[in-house]
Design a protein around this motif. Sequence first.
Motif, PDB file in Angstrom:
ATOM      1  N   GLY A  58      14.569  16.299   0.785  1.00 20.42           N
ATOM      2  CA  GLY A  58      15.144  15.407   1.780  1.00 20.42           C
ATOM      3  C   GLY A  58      14.135  14.586   2.546  1.00 20.42           C
ATOM      4  N   GLN A  59      13.034  14.202   1.885  1.00 14.41           N
ATOM      5  CA  GLN A  59      11.974  13.467   2.579  1.00 14.41           C
ATOM      6  C   GLN A  59      12.045  11.957   2.297  1.00 14.41           C
ATOM      7  OE1 GLN A  59       8.016  15.223   2.647  1.00 14.41           O
ATOM      8  NE2 GLN A  59       8.819  17.045   1.664  1.00 14.41           N
ATOM      9  N   LEU A  60      13.244  11.443   2.195  1.00 15.41           N
ATOM     10  CA  LEU A  60      13.393  10.028   1.844  1.00 15.41           C
ATOM     11  C   LEU A  60      13.345   9.109   3.065  1.00 15.41           C
ATOM     12  CD1 LEU A  60      16.121  10.297  -0.930  1.00 15.41           C
ATOM     13  CD2 LEU A  60      13.648  10.171  -1.170  1.00 15.41           C
ATOM     14  N   ASP A  61      13.072   9.675   4.244  1.00 22.64           N
ATOM     15  CA  ASP A  61      12.992   8.837   5.432  1.00 22.64           C
ATOM     16  C   ASP A  61      11.563   8.402   5.738  1.00 22.64           C
ATOM     17  OD1 ASP A  61      12.079  11.328   6.074  1.00 22.64           O
ATOM     18  OD2 ASP A  61      13.072  11.436   8.030  1.00 22.64           O
ATOM     19  N   MET A  62      10.629   8.743   4.853  1.00 21.35           N
ATOM     20  CA  MET A  62       9.246   8.296   5.041  1.00 21.35           C
ATOM     21  C   MET A  62       9.188   6.771   4.970  1.00 21.35           C
ATOM     22  SD  MET A  62       5.858   8.450   5.160  1.00 21.35           S
ATOM     23  CE  MET A  62       5.357  10.141   4.929  1.00 21.35           C
ATOM     24  N   TYR A  63       8.525   6.145   5.944  1.00 19.58           N
ATOM     25  CA  TYR A  63       8.377   4.683   5.924  1.00 19.58           C
ATOM     26  C   TYR A  63       6.902   4.340   5.886  1.00 19.58           C
ATOM     27  CZ  TYR A  63       8.551  -0.224   7.114  1.00 19.58           C
ATOM     28  OH  TYR A  63       8.388  -1.586   7.085  1.00 19.58           O
ATOM     29  N   PHE A  64       6.565   3.461   4.966  1.00 18.69           N
ATOM     30  CA  PHE A  64       5.197   2.966   4.890  1.00 18.69           C
ATOM     31  C   PHE A  64       5.246   1.540   4.371  1.00 18.69           C
ATOM     32  CE2 PHE A  64       1.093   2.262   2.758  1.00 18.69           C
ATOM     33  CZ  PHE A  64       0.231   2.586   3.791  1.00 18.69           C
ATOM     34  N   GLU A  65       4.731   0.620   5.146  1.00 19.78           N
ATOM     35  CA  GLU A  65       4.732  -0.788   4.766  1.00 19.78           C
ATOM     36  C   GLU A  65       3.740  -1.013   3.630  1.00 19.78           C
ATOM     37  OE1 GLU A  65       6.126  -4.617   4.992  1.00 19.78           O
ATOM     38  OE2 GLU A  65       6.745  -3.002   6.349  1.00 19.78           O
ATOM     39  N   PRO A  66       4.184  -1.588   2.507  1.00 19.37           N
ATOM     40  CA  PRO A  66       3.242  -1.860   1.420  1.00 19.37           C
ATOM     41  C   PRO A  66       2.054  -2.689   1.912  1.00 19.37           C
ATOM     42  CG  PRO A  66       5.493  -2.197   0.675  1.00 19.37           C
ATOM     43  CD  PRO A  66       5.563  -1.978   2.162  1.00 19.37           C
ATOM     44  N   THR A  67       0.883  -2.371   1.388  1.00 16.57           N
ATOM     45  CA  THR A  67      -0.326  -3.080   1.805  1.00 16.57           C
ATOM     46  C   THR A  67      -1.191  -3.383   0.592  1.00 16.57           C
ATOM     47  OG1 THR A  67      -2.330  -2.958   3.166  1.00 16.57           O
ATOM     48  CG2 THR A  67      -1.505  -0.886   2.292  1.00 16.57           C
ATOM     49  N   PHE A  68      -1.780  -4.542   0.558  1.00 23.90           N
ATOM     50  CA  PHE A  68      -2.663  -4.914  -0.538  1.00 23.90           C
ATOM     51  C   PHE A  68      -4.112  -4.554  -0.247  1.00 23.90           C
ATOM     52  CE2 PHE A  68       1.097  -7.306  -1.416  1.00 23.90           C
ATOM     53  CZ  PHE A  68       1.160  -7.354  -2.799  1.00 23.90           C
ATOM     54  N   HIS A  69      -4.419  -4.280   1.008  1.00 24.51           N
ATOM     55  CA  HIS A  69      -5.783  -3.877   1.329  1.00 24.51           C
ATOM     56  C   HIS A  69      -5.856  -3.225   2.697  1.00 24.51           C
ATOM     57  CE1 HIS A  69      -9.943  -4.766   3.004  1.00 24.51           C
ATOM     58  NE2 HIS A  69     -10.146  -3.896   2.045  1.00 24.51           N
ATOM     59  N   LYS A  70      -6.447  -2.044   2.718  1.00 22.90           N
ATOM     60  CA  LYS A  70      -6.810  -1.396   3.971  1.00 22.90           C
ATOM     61  C   LYS A  70      -8.233  -0.882   3.815  1.00 22.90           C
ATOM     62  CE  LYS A  70      -3.194  -1.521   6.779  1.00 22.90           C
ATOM     63  NZ  LYS A  70      -2.491  -2.623   6.096  1.00 22.90           N
ATOM     64  N   VAL A  71      -9.002  -0.981   4.893  1.00 21.90           N
ATOM     65  CA  VAL A  71     -10.385  -0.532   4.869  1.00 21.90           C
ATOM     66  C   VAL A  71     -10.495   0.805   5.594  1.00 21.90           C
ATOM     67  CG1 VAL A  71     -10.979  -1.828   6.954  1.00 21.90           C
ATOM     68  CG2 VAL A  71     -12.773  -1.184   5.327  1.00 21.90           C
ATOM     69  N   ALA A  72     -11.283   1.700   5.043  1.00 25.76           N
ATOM     70  CA  ALA A  72     -11.347   3.075   5.537  1.00 25.76           C
ATOM     71  C   ALA A  72     -11.755   3.156   6.995  1.00 25.76           C
ATOM     72  CB  ALA A  72     -12.328   3.871   4.677  1.00 25.76           C
ATOM     73  N   LYS A 103       4.968  18.123   0.301  1.00 25.09           N
ATOM     74  CA  LYS A 103       5.391  17.313   1.440  1.00 25.09           C
ATOM     75  C   LYS A 103       4.664  15.983   1.412  1.00 25.09           C
ATOM     76  CE  LYS A 103       6.566  21.098   4.592  1.00 25.09           C
ATOM     77  NZ  LYS A 103       6.342  21.686   5.946  1.00 25.09           N
ATOM     78  N   LEU A 104       5.390  14.937   1.728  1.00 30.09           N
ATOM     79  CA  LEU A 104       4.827  13.599   1.859  1.00 30.09           C
ATOM     80  C   LEU A 104       4.711  13.283   3.342  1.00 30.09           C
ATOM     81  CD1 LEU A 104       3.908  10.957   0.496  1.00 30.09           C
ATOM     82  CD2 LEU A 104       6.293  10.203   0.557  1.00 30.09           C
ATOM     83  N   LEU A 105       3.469  13.072   3.798  1.00 39.87           N
ATOM     84  CA  LEU A 105       3.198  12.852   5.205  1.00 39.87           C
ATOM     85  C   LEU A 105       2.317  11.623   5.382  1.00 39.87           C
ATOM     86  CD1 LEU A 105       2.293  16.568   6.019  1.00 39.87           C
ATOM     87  CD2 LEU A 105       4.493  15.464   6.472  1.00 39.87           C
ATOM     88  N   LYS A 106       2.199  11.167   6.616  1.00 40.08           N
ATOM     89  CA  LYS A 106       1.263  10.082   6.913  1.00 40.08           C
ATOM     90  C   LYS A 106       0.100  10.656   7.724  1.00 40.08           C
ATOM     91  CE  LYS A 106       4.024   6.859   8.616  1.00 40.08           C
ATOM     92  NZ  LYS A 106       4.488   5.554   9.155  1.00 40.08           N
ATOM     93  N   PHE A 107      -1.090  10.575   7.135  1.00 38.69           N
ATOM     94  CA  PHE A 107      -2.301  11.054   7.776  1.00 38.69           C
ATOM     95  C   PHE A 107      -3.235   9.869   8.028  1.00 38.69           C
ATOM     96  CE2 PHE A 107      -2.448  15.736   6.096  1.00 38.69           C
ATOM     97  CZ  PHE A 107      -1.308  16.015   6.839  1.00 38.69           C
ATOM     98  N   GLU A 108      -4.185  10.066   8.936  1.00 39.22           N
ATOM     99  CA  GLU A 108      -5.195   9.046   9.209  1.00 39.22           C
ATOM    100  C   GLU A 108      -6.353   9.201   8.234  1.00 39.22           C
ATOM    101  OE1 GLU A 108      -6.469   9.364  13.240  1.00 39.22           O
ATOM    102  OE2 GLU A 108      -4.450   9.139  14.066  1.00 39.22           O
ATOM    103  N   TRP A 109      -6.816   8.081   7.704  1.00 36.02           N
ATOM    104  CA  TRP A 109      -7.957   8.103   6.792  1.00 36.02           C
ATOM    105  C   TRP A 109      -9.228   8.338   7.608  1.00 36.02           C
ATOM    106  CZ3 TRP A 109      -8.962   3.580   2.796  1.00 36.02           C
ATOM    107  CH2 TRP A 109      -9.960   3.984   1.883  1.00 36.02           C
ATOM    108  N   GLY A 110      -9.930   9.400   7.306  1.00 36.19           N
ATOM    109  CA  GLY A 110     -11.153   9.745   8.023  1.00 36.19           C
ATOM    110  C   GLY A 110     -11.012  11.069   8.746  1.00 36.19           C
ATOM    111  N   VAL A 111     -11.564  12.126   8.161  1.00 31.45           N
ATOM    112  CA  VAL A 111     -11.462  13.459   8.749  1.00 31.45           C
ATOM    113  C   VAL A 111     -12.244  13.520  10.063  1.00 31.45           C
ATOM    114  CG1 VAL A 111     -12.235  15.863   8.432  1.00 31.45           C
ATOM    115  CG2 VAL A 111     -11.018  14.674   6.588  1.00 31.45           C
ATOM    116  N   ILE A 112     -11.678  14.235  11.015  1.00 36.62           N
ATOM    117  CA  ILE A 112     -12.374  14.512  12.286  1.00 36.62           C
ATOM    118  C   ILE A 112     -12.691  16.002  12.301  1.00 36.62           C
ATOM    119  CG2 ILE A 112     -12.273  14.424  14.798  1.00 36.62           C
ATOM    120  CD1 ILE A 112     -10.162  12.225  14.553  1.00 36.62           C
ATOM    121  N   PRO A 113     -13.898  16.400  11.908  1.00 34.30           N
ATOM    122  CA  PRO A 113     -14.232  17.822  11.840  1.00 34.30           C
ATOM    123  C   PRO A 113     -14.390  18.432  13.232  1.00 34.30           C
ATOM    124  CG  PRO A 113     -16.155  16.494  11.354  1.00 34.30           C
ATOM    125  CD  PRO A 113     -15.008  15.533  11.481  1.00 34.30           C
TER     126      PRO A 113
END
Length: 249
Positions: A25-39, A56-66
């Motif tokens: 039931g994870q069809l409510d995930m929203y993500f705008e298509p993008t042609f380029h994102k920089v890390a 699970k499909l989730l939205k995470f931030e690119w770049g680990v914060i240790p």
Amino acid sequence: MCYDLSFSTSIESVYDYLPELKDLGQLDMYFEPTFHKVAQAYPKWPVVIADKGQLKLLKFEWGVIPGYMKTPEEIKKGRKWMVNARSEKVLDTKAYWSRIRKNRCLIPATGFFEHREIPGWKNKVPYYIKVKDRSMFFIAGLYAYSHIPHPETGELPGTFTVLTRDANDIMKRIHNGGDNAGRMPLILPIELEKEWLNPNLTDTDLQNILQYTLPSDNLEYWPVNSVRKAKPDDEGVIERAEYEGLPAL
């Protein structure tokens, strides 16, 4: 390394590749298509993780914060180095990445960008690279939840890093300059995608996956205009560009 990604298809394509997600039931995930994102902008990105036996499909931030980055100043200075992780360090007990090697994720993408040095040319030539005959593919990654709560929600945001490895032949010729020349993202074949998320993998199993190299013949690539200049986030980003005198690869 891998600092530039594209995900220009709909998020539904992830469900097509991993139908188990639909059943949850994870069809409510929203993500705008993008042609380029920089890390180093630390964008939010869809990632697939295995949690208690479920994908699970989730939205995470690119770049680990240790956890060893304690202050905003330390994060600002050091996070830019945490957007990629060398696959060789995942099983190195002296490396941070070994500590989170059980936190494995799949990073969906439709393509990525890399830059080629040309002898005698002032500027590098950017290339767009994708996997042949696949509208979307997965890159192996690791994730960690930040120890610093979101200022508004109080939640600990998920963060991820892209795994890289020694490049195949064609990527060595494209990514041929700079401190991290000869690297490419660890793109997984279909048969290893869900296996990467298997919580029961031994370190030997991990090593076998980490040693996988996507063959050069599995990639398509062409030169594009600069991705370091502000421009609309549309198909023009990945259109073939003509460079007079550009040597063949």
